[in-house]
Design a protein around this motif. Sequence first.
Motif, PDB file in Angstrom:
ATOM      1  N   GLU A 103       0.826  -1.198   0.000  1.00 56.84           N
ATOM      2  CA  GLU A 103       0.000   0.000   0.000  1.00 56.84           C
ATOM      3  C   GLU A 103       0.869   1.261   0.000  1.00 56.84           C
ATOM      4  OE1 GLU A 103      -3.322   2.372  -0.123  1.00 56.84           O
ATOM      5  OE2 GLU A 103      -3.193   0.187  -0.384  1.00 56.84           O
ATOM      6  N   LYS A 104       1.908   1.270   0.829  1.00 55.18           N
ATOM      7  CA  LYS A 104       2.756   2.461   0.913  1.00 55.18           C
ATOM      8  C   LYS A 104       3.565   2.664  -0.365  1.00 55.18           C
ATOM      9  CE  LYS A 104       3.207   2.841   5.915  1.00 55.18           C
ATOM     10  NZ  LYS A 104       4.117   2.876   7.070  1.00 55.18           N
ATOM     11  N   LEU A 105       4.084   1.575  -0.918  1.00 53.36           N
ATOM     12  CA  LEU A 105       4.854   1.711  -2.155  1.00 53.36           C
ATOM     13  C   LEU A 105       3.948   2.171  -3.295  1.00 53.36           C
ATOM     14  CD1 LEU A 105       7.653   1.360  -3.402  1.00 53.36           C
ATOM     15  CD2 LEU A 105       7.019  -0.984  -4.000  1.00 53.36           C
ATOM     16  N   TYR A 106       2.737   1.638  -3.340  1.00 52.97           N
ATOM     17  CA  TYR A 106       1.787   2.045  -4.375  1.00 52.97           C
ATOM     18  C   TYR A 106       1.463   3.540  -4.253  1.00 52.97           C
ATOM     19  CZ  TYR A 106      -2.630   2.412  -6.932  1.00 52.97           C
ATOM     20  OH  TYR A 106      -3.623   2.809  -7.770  1.00 52.97           O
ATOM     21  N   ARG A 107       1.216   3.984  -3.032  1.00 55.37           N
ATOM     22  CA  ARG A 107       0.905   5.402  -2.820  1.00 55.37           C
ATOM     23  C   ARG A 107       2.093   6.293  -3.169  1.00 55.37           C
ATOM     24  NH1 ARG A 107      -1.267   5.573   3.184  1.00 55.37           N
ATOM     25  NH2 ARG A 107      -1.213   7.806   2.785  1.00 55.37           N
ATOM     26  N   ALA A 108       3.294   5.816  -2.882  1.00 52.79           N
ATOM     27  CA  ALA A 108       4.490   6.591  -3.212  1.00 52.79           C
ATOM     28  C   ALA A 108       4.595   6.797  -4.724  1.00 52.79           C
ATOM     29  CB  ALA A 108       5.727   5.879  -2.684  1.00 52.79           C
ATOM     30  N   PHE A 109       4.437   5.701  -5.485  1.00 54.29           N
ATOM     31  CA  PHE A 109       4.541   5.807  -6.945  1.00 54.29           C
ATOM     32  C   PHE A 109       3.385   6.626  -7.530  1.00 54.29           C
ATOM     33  CE2 PHE A 109       7.714   2.374  -6.984  1.00 54.29           C
ATOM     34  CZ  PHE A 109       8.549   2.845  -7.991  1.00 54.29           C
ATOM     35  N   MET A 110       2.203   6.478  -6.956  1.00 57.14           N
ATOM     36  CA  MET A 110       1.061   7.215  -7.498  1.00 57.14           C
ATOM     37  C   MET A 110       1.225   8.716  -7.269  1.00 57.14           C
ATOM     38  SD  MET A 110      -0.631   5.167  -9.198  1.00 57.14           S
ATOM     39  CE  MET A 110      -1.779   6.427  -9.716  1.00 57.14           C
ATOM     40  N   ASN A 111       1.873   9.110  -6.174  1.00 59.79           N
ATOM     41  CA  ASN A 111       2.160  10.527  -5.979  1.00 59.79           C
ATOM     42  C   ASN A 111       3.092  11.041  -7.070  1.00 59.79           C
ATOM     43  OD1 ASN A 111       0.877  11.745  -3.608  1.00 59.79           O
ATOM     44  ND2 ASN A 111       1.913  10.148  -2.452  1.00 59.79           N
ATOM     45  N   ILE A 112       4.111  10.240  -7.379  1.00 55.97           N
ATOM     46  CA  ILE A 112       5.064  10.618  -8.428  1.00 55.97           C
ATOM     47  C   ILE A 112       4.366  10.688  -9.786  1.00 55.97           C
ATOM     48  CG2 ILE A 112       7.142   9.881  -9.655  1.00 55.97           C
ATOM     49  CD1 ILE A 112       8.063   8.571  -6.999  1.00 55.97           C
ATOM     50  N   LEU A 113       3.595   9.667 -10.099  1.00 55.06           N
ATOM     51  CA  LEU A 113       2.943   9.584 -11.411  1.00 55.06           C
ATOM     52  C   LEU A 113       1.828  10.626 -11.565  1.00 55.06           C
ATOM     53  CD1 LEU A 113       2.851   5.690 -11.644  1.00 55.06           C
ATOM     54  CD2 LEU A 113       4.272   7.240 -13.018  1.00 55.06           C
TER      55      LEU A 113
END
Length: 462
Positions: free
Chosen positions: A348-358
């Motif tokens: 969940e945290k890694l997904y949220r991190a990448f989605m912020n970038i994207l």
Amino acid sequence: MEIKRKKRIYTIFITYLAVFLGQCALLAAIAYIALNIMINTGFLLPAVYTLNELEAATGAIKEAGRVEQDIIPDGAGYGVYDARGNYLYGNYGEEEQKKAWKCKESGDTQPGFKTFYRFIEREGGEVCIVRYDILAQFADSALRERLPNAEWMFCAAILAVFLLQTAWTARSFGRYLSRRLKVLNEATDRIKESNLEFAREYSDIREIDDVLESLFKMKEALKRSLEEQWKSEEVKKEQVAALAHDIKTPLTVIRGNAELIHETACDAEVKEYNRYVTDSVKEIEDYLVVLQETLRSKGETQEVKKRLNAEAFIRQLAEKTENLGIGKKIKVNTNIEAAESDVLVQEEKLYRAFMNILANAVEYTPVNGCICIDACVKREESGEWLETVVTDNGPGFTREELKAAPDQFFQGDRSRHGRGHYGMGLYIADSFIRQQGGTLETGNCAESGGARIKVRIPLYVC
């Protein structure tokens, strides 16, 4: 309860010093009395004993035909010389034979600190040179031979007692202060452990009591500050919880209309776009659930790490990016070279991190622009990494933004971009990625001039 009589440290020190000096005086008196008792009982011979014996034996030494050892007092040495200084007989060694005669010629009667010579003229021009010491000695000849000088032994004994007394006084003074400092240590330990529910402590030493008073005032101020902070946090939590609850209402309306459109629309493309809306609503609802659970919990919930296939995860991110960029007709180019590679992360945290970038990349990529997602495996001495690079063809970072982009609440150059290029997003992304043991680097793409974000996550190694 407050202690009324308070002492100062220098007063305590002076008291211990006075006691120490009194003990030294008592030790000197005891040593003097003990020395006199040993002399009076005959255990020790007084310092002038040999001199007195020599004075009594001088006549016999002058008149004797030959000077024998029994005429010479105990502990003394002698040598008999002719008028020219030739050594005739005695108990001197070779060196002392020459030394004694040189002292005779120079008239030096004291060649050492407590050693003296007596020059006794005999008939026929002979000279008897007697060496004697002015110091206390053991009366027993066996003790004189086996033990060191009696005076030095006596001084060594006094010094040993003096050192023991000094050590005892220092230890007593240290233990006294340690007992008084204990209350100070207890107060600081309680504050360190955030235990602020304790009463004012007191000490009978003024300096320590002053420190205790300062600590108590600091504790009270810290307690008030923490209580105000806690109340402020509670108000914020209530406001955020209420906001999260209120957001559900418009989300329900959006979901209902999306479902209605899905049932009534005939155009396949409209249905596809509607599916994106429905998925996004579901994602927002999931975030609201996580937010509410976090607010209800006393601390941050620790997500369990799970093993993810790197390629599948990146492709999922690419699909989400395409959905985000539909309105601006943004093209997403994906290049993945991470077959059969896994990562062990908090999904969940890694997904949220990448989605912020994207999401930021989509926001600042112009219409009909392009976003590139390149993922590959890097094998280095430090380990194996999944390296993912996200590049857009937007305005890119300024120098200021490159230095401070991952900082919390950084909003970039407003005059250039109208609003921050990357606000909270990169701070959140950087924080979550570091929790997975990874790193985030910001930069600009040399070819497109847009922003370039490189994320490295350690690979799972069996």
